[in-house]
Design an enzyme around this catalytic site. Structure first.
Site, PDB file in Angstrom:
ATOM      1  N   PRO A  27       0.757  -1.172   0.094  1.00  0.00           N
ATOM      2  CG  PRO A  27       0.077  -1.054   2.058  1.00  0.00           C
ATOM      3  CD  PRO A  27       0.733  -1.955   1.406  1.00  0.00           C
ATOM      4  CE  LYS A  28       3.593   7.146  -2.247  1.00  0.00           C
ATOM      5  NZ  LYS A  28       3.004   8.167  -1.206  1.00  0.00           N
ATOM      6  CG  PHE A  29       1.146   4.166   4.606  1.00  0.00           C
ATOM      7  CD1 PHE A  29       0.431   4.409   5.566  1.00  0.00           C
ATOM      8  CD2 PHE A  29       1.655   3.104   3.838  1.00  0.00           C
ATOM      9  CE1 PHE A  29       0.046   3.106   6.285  1.00  0.00           C
ATOM     10  CE2 PHE A  29       1.204   1.885   4.702  1.00  0.00           C
ATOM     11  CZ  PHE A  29       0.593   1.793   5.705  1.00  0.00           C
TER      12      PHE A  29
ATOM     13  CD  GLU B 260      -0.662   8.792  -2.433  1.00  0.00           C
ATOM     14  OE1 GLU B 260      -1.302   9.705  -2.512  1.00  0.00           O
ATOM     15  OE2 GLU B 260       0.497   8.827  -2.808  1.00  0.00           O
ATOM     16  N   GLY B 261      -2.902   4.266  -2.942  1.00  0.00           N
ATOM     17  CA  GLY B 261      -2.845   3.397  -3.981  1.00  0.00           C
ATOM     18  C   GLY B 261      -1.914   2.413  -3.809  1.00  0.00           C
TER      19      GLY B 261
END
Length: 295
Positions: A20-22, A166-167
């Site tokens: 996961p992109k924090f 966010e992604g």
């Protein structure tokens, strides 16, 4: 630092890992024999702003270098504006903010461990080293979640944005650490995201545009929004009137802002938060959709 290339669909195939992109600030943690140093993506030292992370990083073995994101959780989600507030804190304010807005470090790679440079080793090996290193320590230093299951990754992609994720970032398991190259791939959930409002042009009664810091870009390079429509100008004026905020710094020489040039703006401390639509650090400029007065 390693970089990521944006993609529009979820990469699939053997030998891929998904993280996961924090929604935070990119940060490198360097633990030496006698000290801890924290560096932002720009190379600026931000050690004094995060005394809580410095204290936690002293438990790392000397000669360790980590790559990751610093985040601040608020009401169950990460809040980029609060991260920016922490990063911009003076040493005098940093200790108080560390108590009221504690930071977490989401580590996604280890570059050196106990003095040994491990960047040339496959990501799969570095990931195992990272988990073995941080799991016994616990928060606020934590490895980001990772999976090799694309179905689970897709579930993360669909459900985690409510937590401020966010992604996804996609890496090859056999890949060495790609310093300075866009070898990782990044899938953003949407071009709509929250940004820190660090200032505005115009006056408090007649604001013209917002000066923004966007997560996932160069977090220290301000961007100028597109001109605010009348309704948003009124919202900002109301927010400034009902919540007086001191300027972050006394008026001085004009600041250089991407898309703005050498034009003065009024800084905000602490920042506000705005929901913006933005697809690139180049033109067109970010479009402000609303102020996040709920945060």
């Amino acid at each position: 630092m390693a970089l990521a290339l944006s993609v529009r669909t979820l990469p699939r195939g053997p030998g891929l890992a998904y993280e996961p992109k924090f929604d935070g600030h990119r940060m490198v943690v360097l633990r030496t024999v006698g000290a801890v140093s924290l560096q932002a993506r720009s190379g600026r030292t931000v050690t004094a702003a995060f005394p809580d992370l410095v204290a936690a990083a002293r438990a790392l073995p000397a000669g360790t270098v980590l790559d990751g994101e610093v985040v601040v959780w608020h009401e169950g989600r990460t809040d980029f504006a609060l991260v920016q507030r922490r990063a911009a804190a003076t040493p005098a304010r940093a200790a108080a903010l560390a108590r009221t807005l504690p930071a977490s470090y989401a580590a996604f790679d280890v570059l050196a461990l106990a003095g040994l440079d491990v960047r040339a080793r496959p990501y799969e090996h570095r990931r195992a080293l990272l988990v073995d290193l941080l799991t016994p320590l616990g928060p606020p230093l934590q490895p980001v979640p990772m999976t090799t299951d694309p179905e689970l990754a897709e579930a993360w992609y669909e459900t985690l944005p409510a937590s401020g994720i966010e992604g996804l970032v996609v890496k090859r398991l056999d890949q060495p650490y790609p310093s300075g190259r866009r070898s990782w791939r990044k899938l953003r959930h949407t071009s709509v995201r929250d940004a820190a409002v660090i200032g505005y042009t115009g006056t408090a009664r007649r604001p013209q545009a917002l000066v923004l810091l966007l997560p996932g870009e160069d977090e220290e390079t301000p961007l100028l929004s597109s001109p605010l429509p009348p309704a948003l100008r009124a919202d900002l004026t109301a927010a400034l009137r009902t919540s007086p905020r001191p300027a972050a710094a006394p008026p001085g020489p004009p600041l250089t802002v991407t898309g703005l040039g050498e034009t003065p703006y009024t800084p905000l401390d602490p920042p506000l938060t705005a929901e913006v639509r933005h697809t690139s650090t180049r033109h067109p400029p970010p479009e402000v959709l609303r102020l996040r007065t709920d945060l």
